[in-house]
Motif scaffolding. Structure first.
Motif, PDB file in Angstrom:
ATOM      1  N   PHE A 114       2.120  -7.346  -1.261  1.00 46.11           N
ATOM      2  CA  PHE A 114       1.140  -6.285  -0.961  1.00 46.11           C
ATOM      3  C   PHE A 114      -0.209  -6.881  -0.572  1.00 46.11           C
ATOM      4  O   PHE A 114      -0.885  -6.369   0.324  1.00 46.11           O
ATOM      5  N   ALA A 115      -0.604  -7.968  -1.256  1.00 41.74           N
ATOM      6  CA  ALA A 115      -1.890  -8.592  -0.927  1.00 41.74           C
ATOM      7  C   ALA A 115      -1.877  -9.176   0.492  1.00 41.74           C
ATOM      8  O   ALA A 115      -2.892  -9.141   1.199  1.00 41.74           O
ATOM      9  N   GLN A 146       0.452  -8.366   3.034  1.00 36.58           N
ATOM     10  CA  GLN A 146       0.994  -7.498   4.088  1.00 36.58           C
ATOM     11  C   GLN A 146       0.342  -6.115   4.124  1.00 36.58           C
ATOM     12  O   GLN A 146       0.812  -5.247   4.852  1.00 36.58           O
ATOM     13  N   ARG A 147      -0.694  -5.897   3.335  1.00 32.29           N
ATOM     14  CA  ARG A 147      -1.301  -4.560   3.280  1.00 32.29           C
ATOM     15  C   ARG A 147      -1.801  -4.125   4.651  1.00 32.29           C
ATOM     16  O   ARG A 147      -1.513  -3.003   5.100  1.00 32.29           O
ATOM     17  N   ASP A 148      -2.539  -4.972   5.324  1.00 31.50           N
ATOM     18  CA  ASP A 148      -3.067  -4.614   6.648  1.00 31.50           C
ATOM     19  C   ASP A 148      -1.935  -4.412   7.664  1.00 31.50           C
ATOM     20  O   ASP A 148      -2.013  -3.541   8.538  1.00 31.50           O
ATOM     21  N   THR A 185       8.576  -7.750   0.509  1.00 30.91           N
ATOM     22  CA  THR A 185       8.056  -7.202   1.767  1.00 30.91           C
ATOM     23  C   THR A 185       9.113  -6.364   2.475  1.00 30.91           C
ATOM     24  O   THR A 185       8.813  -5.293   3.023  1.00 30.91           O
ATOM     25  N   LEU A 219       1.082  -3.330   6.985  1.00 29.32           N
ATOM     26  CA  LEU A 219       1.704  -2.037   6.707  1.00 29.32           C
ATOM     27  C   LEU A 219       0.879  -0.890   7.288  1.00 29.32           C
ATOM     28  O   LEU A 219       1.432   0.077   7.839  1.00 29.32           O
ATOM     29  N   VAL A 220      -0.439  -0.999   7.168  1.00 29.18           N
ATOM     30  CA  VAL A 220      -1.310   0.040   7.742  1.00 29.18           C
ATOM     31  C   VAL A 220      -1.164   0.073   9.264  1.00 29.18           C
ATOM     32  O   VAL A 220      -1.093   1.150   9.876  1.00 29.18           O
TER      33      VAL A 220
END
Length: 295
Positions: free
Chosen positions: A83-84, A86-88, A266, A90-91
């Motif tokens: 999440f840290a 791949q957060r951007d 992921t 995913l958005v």
């Protein structure tokens, strides 16, 4: 007066039995346990990759070769790292997918209605072209768009990915919605026009609400196409600022991958939107896909 007008003709349509006999007649034939076991085995084989993906994602960081069969000591470390990192991404995937759905439905809905309800000269040629566009491999379209995007300045942009994915979703959306809209009664639109609605308002207020199932089906599959896109993202983007999660997952893959829990975490996060959407819209999709099958 003719004989046929005076003598009642008995109805030849068989009347289904009522009561317990009727329920027994309508009941589907029961299968043996062998069919059930075979179905469970096939389902287990199909779902095993998904189980192994979730299993590895819950293990501690390490190789996937020596992973235990069950996560006896589950760890969420892989999800935190994924999440840290791949957060951007995913958005970016979410924005591109939603934008592709909006653009595809905005173009495909009126096009499908026109092809289904109006007598348009050359409609057969248009439909044949739409079918042909579905058969062109995506890598060819991506390479063809690269030079055009380079001239237009759309490389490494969200807008460019939205347009590229919409170009793949529009033909499919037209085919799905046209099959559904062919069954619409023209009297619906005529009644709206009698009440004072113009063509645009009749289309928006009458046709689109009635075609809800087809719209949801086309939008859902367009979202899934865009969410899982890899070719357009790999060809049309080169910077980390605009990178969908499929490319982010691809960055992990290599010869010396040592943390498979993050890779699988992921993959699980990238699969969740598709699973949730299919569960929520399952009955609409079934109605939308079969809506044009029965006339």
């Amino acid at each position: 007066m003719s004989l046929s007008a005076t003598v009642p003709v008995p109805d030849a349509t068989p009347v289904p039995p009522r009561g317990a006999e009727g329920r027994q007649a309508r009941r589907r034939p029961r299968r043996g346990w062998g069919s059930t076991v075979a179905g469970v085995v096939v389902l287990g084989v199909l779902l095993f990759p998904l189980y192994w993906m979730v299993n590895v994602s819950l293990q501690s960081a390490g190789s996937a070769v020596g992973t235990a069969w069950f996560p006896l000591e589950p760890s969420l470390e892989g999800y935190a790292t994924a999440f840290a990192q791949q957060r951007d991404n995913l958005v970016t995937s979410l924005v591109v997918s939603l934008g592709s759905v909006v653009v595809s439905l905005a173009i495909a809905a009126p096009a499908a209605y026109a092809l289904a309800q109006f007598r348009i000269r050359g409609a057969g040629v248009v439909l044949f072209g739409i079918l042909i566009s579905q058969m062109v491999p995506g890598i060819i379209v991506a390479n063809a768009l690269y030079s055009a995007y380079n001239d237009l300045g759309l490389l490494n942009s969200v807008v460019g990915l939205v347009v590229a994915n919409a170009s793949a979703g529009i033909p499919f959306a037209i085919l799905v919605m046209r099959a559904f809209m062919q069954g619409l009664e023209p009297s619906l639109v005529e009644a709206a026009k009698v009440d004072g609605a113009g063509p645009v308002r009749a289309f928006v207020s009458v046709v689109l609400p009635v075609s809800r199932n087809a719209l949801i089906t086309a939008g859902l599959f367009t979202f899934l196409f865009a969410w899982g896109d890899f070719l357009f993202a790999l060809t049309l983007t080169t910077t980390p600022e605009v990178r969908p999660v499929t490319l982010g997952l691809y960055q992990y893959i290599g010869t010396y991958v040592s943390d498979w829990s993050t890779v699988m975490a992921t993959a699980v996060m990238a699969s969740l939107p598709a699973v949730v959407l299919l569960l929520v819209a399952q009955r609409y999709v079934a109605a939308g896909v079969t809506g044009g099958a029965v006339k």
